[in-house]
Structure formats: structure tokens, C-alpha cells
Enzyme design. Sequence first.
Site, PDB file in Angstrom:
ATOM      1  N   ILE A  11       0.928  -1.310  -0.010  1.00 45.65           N
ATOM      2  CA  ILE A  11      -0.002   0.032  -0.088  1.00 45.65           C
ATOM      3  C   ILE A  11       0.862   1.264  -0.126  1.00 45.65           C
ATOM      4  O   ILE A  11       0.639   2.147  -0.648  1.00 45.65           O
ATOM      5  CB  ILE A  11      -1.014  -0.009   1.003  1.00 45.65           C
ATOM      6  CG1 ILE A  11      -1.959  -1.332   1.045  1.00 45.65           C
ATOM      7  CG2 ILE A  11      -1.793   1.077   1.224  1.00 45.65           C
ATOM      8  CD1 ILE A  11      -2.658  -1.482   2.368  1.00 45.65           C
TER       9      ILE A  11
ATOM     10  N   ARG B 194      -3.749   0.446  10.874  1.00 43.69           N
ATOM     11  CA  ARG B 194      -4.718  -0.253  12.063  1.00 43.69           C
ATOM     12  C   ARG B 194      -4.666   0.705  13.340  1.00 43.69           C
ATOM     13  O   ARG B 194      -3.854   1.559  13.672  1.00 43.69           O
ATOM     14  CB  ARG B 194      -3.808  -1.290  12.381  1.00 43.69           C
ATOM     15  CG  ARG B 194      -3.978  -2.720  11.708  1.00 43.69           C
ATOM     16  CD  ARG B 194      -5.434  -3.376  11.956  1.00 43.69           C
ATOM     17  NE  ARG B 194      -5.926  -4.272  10.996  1.00 43.69           N
ATOM     18  CZ  ARG B 194      -6.439  -4.033   9.653  1.00 43.69           C
ATOM     19  NH1 ARG B 194      -6.650  -2.823   9.443  1.00 43.69           N
ATOM     20  NH2 ARG B 194      -6.856  -5.260   9.237  1.00 43.69           N
TER      21      ARG B 194
ATOM     22  N   GLU C  83     -12.970  -0.971  17.484  1.00 39.60           N
ATOM     23  CA  GLU C  83     -13.818  -0.795  16.594  1.00 39.60           C
ATOM     24  C   GLU C  83     -15.182  -1.564  16.587  1.00 39.60           C
ATOM     25  O   GLU C  83     -15.152  -2.838  16.965  1.00 39.60           O
ATOM     26  CB  GLU C  83     -13.220  -1.059  15.244  1.00 39.60           C
ATOM     27  CG  GLU C  83     -12.455  -0.283  14.764  1.00 39.60           C
ATOM     28  CD  GLU C  83     -11.545  -0.698  13.170  1.00 39.60           C
ATOM     29  OE1 GLU C  83     -12.258  -1.641  12.405  1.00 39.60           O
ATOM     30  OE2 GLU C  83     -10.621  -0.124  13.046  1.00 39.60           O
TER      31      GLU C  83
ATOM     32  N   HIS D 147     -13.863   2.585   8.881  1.00 37.80           N
ATOM     33  CA  HIS D 147     -12.879   1.335   8.332  1.00 37.80           C
ATOM     34  C   HIS D 147     -13.289   1.085   7.017  1.00 37.80           C
ATOM     35  O   HIS D 147     -13.720  -0.087   6.593  1.00 37.80           O
ATOM     36  CB  HIS D 147     -13.006   0.101   9.195  1.00 37.80           C
ATOM     37  CG  HIS D 147     -11.718  -0.791   9.068  1.00 37.80           C
ATOM     38  ND1 HIS D 147     -11.257  -1.463  10.007  1.00 37.80           N
ATOM     39  CD2 HIS D 147     -11.170  -1.041   7.966  1.00 37.80           C
ATOM     40  CE1 HIS D 147     -10.169  -2.371   9.524  1.00 37.80           C
ATOM     41  NE2 HIS D 147     -10.147  -2.214   8.409  1.00 37.80           N
ATOM     42  N   LEU D 148     -13.144   1.927   6.092  1.00 34.82           N
ATOM     43  CA  LEU D 148     -13.646   1.887   4.838  1.00 34.82           C
ATOM     44  C   LEU D 148     -12.435   1.596   3.647  1.00 34.82           C
ATOM     45  O   LEU D 148     -12.798   1.545   2.436  1.00 34.82           O
ATOM     46  CB  LEU D 148     -14.312   3.013   4.156  1.00 34.82           C
ATOM     47  CG  LEU D 148     -15.514   3.428   4.915  1.00 34.82           C
ATOM     48  CD1 LEU D 148     -16.154   4.853   4.364  1.00 34.82           C
ATOM     49  CD2 LEU D 148     -16.569   2.420   4.884  1.00 34.82           C
ATOM     50  N   GLY D 149     -11.240   1.541   4.202  1.00 37.78           N
ATOM     51  CA  GLY D 149     -10.141   1.389   3.219  1.00 37.78           C
ATOM     52  C   GLY D 149     -10.190   0.347   2.025  1.00 37.78           C
ATOM     53  O   GLY D 149      -9.994   0.570   0.833  1.00 37.78           O
TER      54      GLY D 149
END
Length: 526
Positions: free
Chosen positions: A150, A230, A259, A278-280
Amino acid sequence: MSKVLVSDPIDQAGIDILSQVATVDVKTGLKPEELVQIIGEYDALMIRSGTRVTQEIIEAGTQLKIIGRAGVGVDNVDVPAATRKGIVVVNSPEGNTIAAAEHALAMMLSLSRYIPDANASVKRGEWDRKSFIGAEVYKKTIGIVGLGKIGSHVAAVARAMGMKLLAFDPFISTERAEQIGCQLVDLEVLIQQADYITLHIPKTPETTHLINTERLAKMKPNARIINCARGGIIDEEALAVALREGKIAGAALDVYEAEPLGESSLKSLGQQAILTPHLGASTTEAQVNVAIDVAEQIRDVLLGLAARSAVNIPGLSPDVMEELKPYMQLAETLGKLVGQLAGGRVELLNVRLQGELATNKSQPLVVASLKGLLYQALRERVNYVNASIEAKERGIRVIETRDASIKDYAGSLHLEATGSLGTHSVTGALFGGGEIRLTNLDDFPINVPPNQHMLFTLHRDMPGIIGKLGSLLGSFNVNIASMQVGRKIIRGDAVMVLSLDDPLPDGILPEIIKVSGIRDAYTVTL
Ligand SMILES: NC(=O)C1=CN([C@@H]2O[C@H](COP(=O)(O)OP(=O)(O)OC[C@H]3O[C@@H](n4cnc5c(N)ncnc54)[C@H](O)[C@@H]3O)[C@@H](O)[C@H]2O)C=CC1
Ligand SMILES: O=C(O)C(=O)COP(=O)(O)O
């Protein structure tokens, strides 16, 4: 038919693949205690980040063979507990790389231009242009923490936007960083010089609260930090304070220490903080990619094939795996054999790759040898996943050696086991068509295929001994399928290798050792 439980939302493409080989139950939003109750029925579990696979769940999953994480991070799985139980854990290392990188970049631009708040103000009916004067990223410095898949994609795009690139990643080379256009620097330098800091590292004990009060204090006042990796890599409380006190200019978070994000001082911050749930990995493309990638691996493992992205067994490319497969079988057979010859507790296993095999990867062959060696003690409980850990826990030391100069056969594998009862060794090779041959036993040359039931004797090479042994076995109604003697000198020490049609009855071994000239005898089941 096998049963698979899917406990987080997974794209239908994955469910379709699983349905080819298993009954698939999709049950999302289960409470931990509900999962513990039902997991015992399932052969496989497919998850995303929503399900915490704890030791308790793994213990209750008595049928589980594989846990598939449709995504990258496996920090929600107790991998050591799965490994101990011989459960393969697989993930999709690349399926959502682009999605996560683009989310981080979107966060960077959103932070710079206050897009979420500007959007909300227009929707409230306002036309406020003064409150949203942003900053350009062009010619600014981005500090990338973690230059893996990434981080590297973020670097490529940031470079194209005209940014200066710094990176901190102690595990990659300067050359690799330079290829990507990044200057590798210490974390402290990155922290002090970057206008944008973006995190792309796993959460480990070393990276927990990597970004803390002290490091936040060293950042530039215009610094903006992005965490799409994270939760917990940034100390959230310290971050909220730094933002409120204007120590840094902004933060965009996609992941949180807990979360879903509950009570948090982050929620009361203004336009300097952007929070996403947490949409990555949440793009259509990424979800199809990860679902297919992981479902295929679950299907393969349920069919008895290898998984390509197992996180708790040696990672091997399918090509290497294909090439090594016959040798894995050889290693396992030799491991079983030498373990039974050594008897008792094995303390040291020496695995020597010989001839052409010496240039191959040794780790999978060591694992396969250990699996064979431990079979006697653990039966079906030992597998490729847990063999190394089981061996370590039993205090078995492993030495790997290579000798390309041994050319008796094109490639051969030699195992020597030393235990409480002495040292034994066995060598094997692959003949035409991949047929396994035992080629040496305790330094005596032999040439026999392995057989389910075998008898080995160490004796003096002298007339009559073979006949005596044959009659003795006959008197116990044991049929000999084949027999071979290996010796170094005439009338010296020799080994006899017998393949038997039946298991050796109890009580016959002491009778065999009583035969004059026979010094020792071992029975082996392969
Ligand atoms: N928000 C989301 O939905 C998503 C989050 N992720 C998370 O993004 C993170 C990065 O993923 P990938 O790039 O695929 O992983 P990767 O394994 O390709 O790269 C991680 C890099 O971090 C480096 N690293 C490890 N420990 C480090 C340390 N202490 N300091 C500096 N560098 C260190 C490694 O050398 C490696 O180059 C993971 O935590 C993953 O779980 C991944 C996908 C989606
Ligand atoms: O792949 C990862 O590591 C992610 O964090 C993605 O999580 P998710 O599958 O969207 O719950």
C-alpha cells in the site's frame, strides 16, 4: 460435504466459489458466544475485520481446517492458537492494496481542502468560502511509514502529484526505496520534516502507539497525519489533545483502537479531523478481488490442495510448490522412517539436501520431514502448519545442511535423527515417475521402495541367516513381499530390509533379535 461459515459480509463471487465444494452458511453479526457455540460444525471460517477469532473460538472449532481472511490484516485472528491446532490461516495480500492506498490519498486531499466539512456546510444551505482555505500537496513532503504494497502505491501517486517523498521502513533496502522515488530516513527525521504522514504498517507490539505524545510534539504545526492501517498505531487520546491544542494541523483516521468507534474525544473535533468507518478496503473492485482470492484458497484446502497465501506456513509460490511436491512426500516418508528407527525421544534432526536438491528451498522439506518424524507421536494432529512449532515445543533441534557434491542420485535427501536411544540415518531419492526409493540406511547402501509394513535388521553377513529369518516370519504367518541385503564388505556388518504384506505380530521382534548373527531389528509402519 464440507461446511463453511461466512461471518462477515463477503462479495457473492466468493460465496459462489465456496458453494462448488461446500455448504455455505452466511451468518454475520454473531456475538462471540454465538460463534463459539456453532463453530464446531464447520470445516472453514471466512471473515473480514469484523469477526474476532479468539483462542476460545479456535478451541471450539474442532473441525476447522482453515480460516480465510478476505483482506490483509490478520490481527483479529489468534494466529499462534490456530497454528498450534494445525489450522491454516490465509489472507488476500494484494486484493485490496489499491483500494486502501486510494483511501489514504483521498484522506490526504480531503484533509487539505476540508472537503467533508465544506460539503456539509453547503448542504446546510451555507455558502462559506472563507472557512475552507486549504493547502496544496504539490511540492510538500509526504512521509510514508511502511513502504510495503500500500505504501508503495501511495508513493507512486504522491510522486505524480509533485510531492517530495520520505519513507521509514526498517525492513526494505535503500535501493528499493529509491526505485519507488523515496528517500529512506529514520522515523524521527520523517516525523520532523513531513507535511503529511501516512501510516502503512501492520499493528505489532513495536508499532503500537508508535505515534504518541512525544512524536506528535515533534511534528510540524502544519503536519497532517493519516492512518488507514490499523487502530492503535496512533495513541488516540494523545492525538485528540495535539489536534485540540493546534500542535498539528489535522488527522484523518479510518481505523481505531476499538471498532466500531464508541465514545471518543476524536468525535468532538472540528474540520481538522476526518473519521471514516474502516472503509479502506470498501470498493466494489477490492471486495470482489479479496472474496475470490480467499474463497479459492478455502476451496483448495478443503480439496486437500495447498493454499497460496497462508500466513502460518512457509509461503511458496505455486510453481515452487508444484516442483517440490514429490520431494515433500519423500521427506515425510523418510521422517516417519527415521523417527521409528530412532525410537524414543528424538533430540536432533539433521536434514541434508544432496546433489541437485541442494539448490532447492529447504524449509518446506524440513517441515515435511518433521511432520513425518512426529507422526508416530501425534498421528493426524501433526500437519504442515504445526509441525515446526510442535517440534520446537518437544525440544527437537533441527540442522539443515546441503551437499551438492553427493551425486549418487540426481537429487537425494538424507535425514539423521539422534535421540535417547542412539542415532539412525536414512537417505531417499526419487526415481523415474517420481517413485520414492530408500537408497541408504545407517550408511548401508540399499535400493528399495518404501512399503507400509517394513522390517529392518542389523546383522552379520553370514550364510544361513536369511533362511532363519524367513522361517521365523513364516512360523508367525508373516508373508515377505520383498527382501534386500545391504552391506559394505563381504561377511561384515549388513542390513536386511524386508517389505511385509502384514504388520509384524506382537512378540516377534525379541525372537528375531535372538537369531544368531542378528544384532538389532526394527519394525516400521509407513
Ligand atoms: N483500512 C483498511 O481497510 C485496510 C488496512 N490495511 C492495513 O494496511 C497495512 C499495510 O498493508 P500492506 O501495505 O498490504 O502490507 P505490507 O506487508 O505490504 O507492508 C507493510 C510494510 O510495513 C513495514 N513495517 C513493518 N513493521 C514496521 C515498523 N515497525 N516500522 C516501519 N515499517 C514497518 C514492512 O517492512 C512492510 O514493508 C496493514 O496493517 C493492513 O492491515 C490493508 C488493507 C485495507
Ligand atoms: O484488509 C485489511 O487489512 C482491512 O483492514 C480491510 O478490512 P475489511 O475487510 O474491510 O473489514
